[in-house]
Write a protein that holds these residues in place. Sequence first.
Motif, short mmCIF file in Angstrom:
data_model
loop_
_atom_site.label_atom_id
_atom_site.label_comp_id
_atom_site.label_asym_id
_atom_site.label_seq_id
_atom_site.Cartn_x
_atom_site.Cartn_y
_atom_site.Cartn_z
N ALA A 152 -3.40 -38.88 83.01
CA ALA A 152 -2.49 -38.31 82.01
C ALA A 152 -1.31 -37.62 82.69
O ALA A 152 -0.16 -37.72 82.23
CB ALA A 152 -3.25 -37.32 81.12
N PHE A 153 -1.59 -36.94 83.79
CA PHE A 153 -0.54 -36.28 84.55
C PHE A 153 0.47 -37.29 85.07
O PHE A 153 1.68 -37.10 84.96
CB PHE A 153 -1.17 -35.51 85.72
CG PHE A 153 -0.18 -34.86 86.64
CD1 PHE A 153 0.33 -33.61 86.37
CD2 PHE A 153 0.23 -35.52 87.80
CE1 PHE A 153 1.24 -33.01 87.23
CE2 PHE A 153 1.15 -34.93 88.66
CZ PHE A 153 1.65 -33.67 88.37
N SER A 154 -0.03 -38.38 85.64
CA SER A 154 0.84 -39.43 86.18
C SER A 154 1.72 -40.03 85.08
O SER A 154 2.92 -40.27 85.28
CB SER A 154 0.00 -40.51 86.85
OG SER A 154 0.80 -41.53 87.38
N ALA A 155 1.12 -40.25 83.90
CA ALA A 155 1.88 -40.82 82.78
C ALA A 155 2.98 -39.87 82.33
O ALA A 155 4.10 -40.31 82.02
CB ALA A 155 0.93 -41.13 81.63
N ARG A 156 2.70 -38.56 82.30
CA ARG A 156 3.70 -37.58 81.89
C ARG A 156 4.90 -37.60 82.84
O ARG A 156 6.04 -37.56 82.41
CB ARG A 156 3.10 -36.17 81.85
CG ARG A 156 2.17 -35.91 80.70
CD ARG A 156 1.99 -34.41 80.46
NE ARG A 156 1.60 -33.68 81.65
CZ ARG A 156 0.35 -33.51 82.05
NH1 ARG A 156 -0.64 -34.08 81.36
NH2 ARG A 156 0.07 -32.81 83.13
N TRP A 157 4.63 -37.66 84.11
CA TRP A 157 5.73 -37.63 85.08
C TRP A 157 6.48 -38.97 85.14
O TRP A 157 7.68 -38.98 85.40
CB TRP A 157 5.20 -37.22 86.45
CG TRP A 157 5.09 -35.73 86.54
CD1 TRP A 157 4.01 -34.96 86.19
CD2 TRP A 157 6.11 -34.81 86.93
NE1 TRP A 157 4.29 -33.63 86.37
CE2 TRP A 157 5.57 -33.51 86.83
CE3 TRP A 157 7.42 -34.97 87.37
CZ2 TRP A 157 6.31 -32.37 87.15
CZ3 TRP A 157 8.16 -33.84 87.71
CH2 TRP A 157 7.61 -32.56 87.60
N ARG A 158 5.77 -40.06 84.91
CA ARG A 158 6.48 -41.35 84.86
C ARG A 158 7.45 -41.37 83.68
O ARG A 158 8.54 -41.95 83.79
CB ARG A 158 5.47 -42.50 84.73
CG ARG A 158 4.80 -42.89 86.03
CD ARG A 158 4.17 -44.27 85.95
NE ARG A 158 3.18 -44.35 84.88
CZ ARG A 158 1.90 -44.07 85.03
NH1 ARG A 158 1.44 -43.67 86.21
NH2 ARG A 158 1.06 -44.17 84.02
N ALA A 159 7.06 -40.74 82.57
CA ALA A 159 7.96 -40.66 81.42
C ALA A 159 9.20 -39.85 81.74
O ALA A 159 10.24 -40.01 81.08
CB ALA A 159 7.21 -40.04 80.23
N ARG A 160 9.13 -39.01 82.76
CA ARG A 160 10.28 -38.21 83.17
C ARG A 160 11.03 -38.87 84.33
O ARG A 160 11.92 -38.26 84.93
CB ARG A 160 9.80 -36.81 83.58
CG ARG A 160 9.18 -36.05 82.43
CD ARG A 160 8.41 -34.82 82.89
NE ARG A 160 9.25 -33.82 83.51
CZ ARG A 160 8.81 -32.62 83.90
NH1 ARG A 160 7.53 -32.30 83.70
NH2 ARG A 160 9.63 -31.76 84.46
N GLY A 161 10.64 -40.10 84.65
CA GLY A 161 11.36 -40.85 85.67
C GLY A 161 10.86 -40.64 87.08
O GLY A 161 11.51 -41.06 88.05
N VAL A 162 9.68 -40.02 87.24
CA VAL A 162 9.12 -39.78 88.56
C VAL A 162 7.90 -40.68 88.74
O VAL A 162 6.95 -40.61 87.96
CB VAL A 162 8.71 -38.31 88.76
CG1 VAL A 162 8.06 -38.11 90.12
CG2 VAL A 162 9.92 -37.40 88.60
N SER A 163 7.94 -41.52 89.77
CA SER A 163 6.84 -42.45 90.02
C SER A 163 5.73 -41.74 90.78
O SER A 163 5.78 -41.59 92.00
CB SER A 163 7.34 -43.66 90.82
OG SER A 163 6.28 -44.56 91.04
N PHE A 164 4.74 -41.29 90.05
CA PHE A 164 3.61 -40.58 90.65
C PHE A 164 2.43 -41.54 90.75
O PHE A 164 2.03 -42.17 89.77
CB PHE A 164 3.23 -39.37 89.79
CG PHE A 164 2.25 -38.44 90.44
CD1 PHE A 164 2.69 -37.45 91.30
CD2 PHE A 164 0.89 -38.56 90.21
CE1 PHE A 164 1.79 -36.58 91.90
CE2 PHE A 164 -0.01 -37.71 90.81
CZ PHE A 164 0.44 -36.71 91.66
#
Length: 416
Positions: free
Chosen positions: A256-268
């Motif tokens: 879920a954390f990774s998905a949140r940051w991907r939505a902000r343009g950060v590839s986690f």
Amino acid sequence: MTATILFVDDEPDLEALILQKFRRQIRDGQLALMFARDGIEALEALEQNPHVDMVVSDINMPRMDGLSLLAKLQEAEEKKSTIIVSAYGDMSNIRTAMNRGAFDFLTKPIDFADLETTIQKTIRHVEMLRDVRQRQAEAERAHAALSRHFSPQLAKRLAASGESDGIEVQWREVATIFTDITGFTSLVESAPPETLGMLLNEYVGGMTEIAFTHEGTVTKIIGDAIQVLFNAPGDQRDYATRAVACAHDLDVWAEAFSARWRARGVSFGTTRIGVHAGPALVGNFGGNRFFDYTAYGDTINIAARLEAANKQLGTRICVSATVAKEADNFRGRPVGELMLRGRSEPLRAFEPLPQQKFEAPETAQYSEAFAKMEAGDAAAMPAFAALVGMHADDPLAGFHLKRLLNGAKGIRMQLE
């Protein structure tokens, strides 16, 4: 200890009289005396000499009287133990002084034997308060150090009691979790420092909170990598069960954390998790000056190797057969016998599954295909091919199909 006392009184002869009466204690280093003529002068003296241990103050003085001074002293962060001096029979002022926080009182004319007794009693009180503050400060420092590793409840108990049972280096049976993030090095090189700092703090904080929820002990945080222990420092009979449950929750939170940051343009990247159980050397390896509760041994190394094995297997969680056997009601599917780097003996591993996925038809289909592969049955390849055809998003099934297509047999596999 030399006790420093501030006498506050506007009587001109008092200073000489006090110095004469306490000359022996001053000479022996038991007392250091200071003097002020009113409350304002006393506050100035205390500001310049915060080490003063106690105040002996008259009530009736010019500019600022003793009761007003007492009120100011009680407002300070570190309250000074104060003895109030008043005329004999002035019980109204004495009652007011005691209500405002005076430690004790004396009446005029001063009986110096009574003054000395009262001062000694106050010094003992000051020493007791200093000892309490010191122990509280030590407990707070210990709690701050322990909070890096232990759940809040356990850290508070250890800090308050000062107990060392379980903290000293010893061999223990433990379950350990290793986590790491794919592609984190690339992220470090590309992300702005402020973004990276915010991201990593949120990630490590969230993962640590989950570990503490399961009463795990966080022994290492190195960049994006986290190590968690169970059954240390205290006994947890269900440590393998806790480790598996914690691994599931870490996986859900990290996705879920990774998905949140991907939505902000950060590839986690994806968080990979390895879990193993066995004996380890556990305890504080930081000596007297630095608290470093951690674990060493083959058990720890295997957990780290299982975490790394996820990369080739396509899984996110990989646990040893030891953990799968010890955990209550374990749900998962077999991965195979892994020849891990640095080991000569194979290690049977499993992928733990959440309840819904474990009960899904494709899991039973996978188990049937795996059983054929373990038996050396040629039907294993078409069984995995059929599974991948229906579930192309199953990387572990795809891994086995690729192995079989390349001529591999059985369930033993060499991992880099």
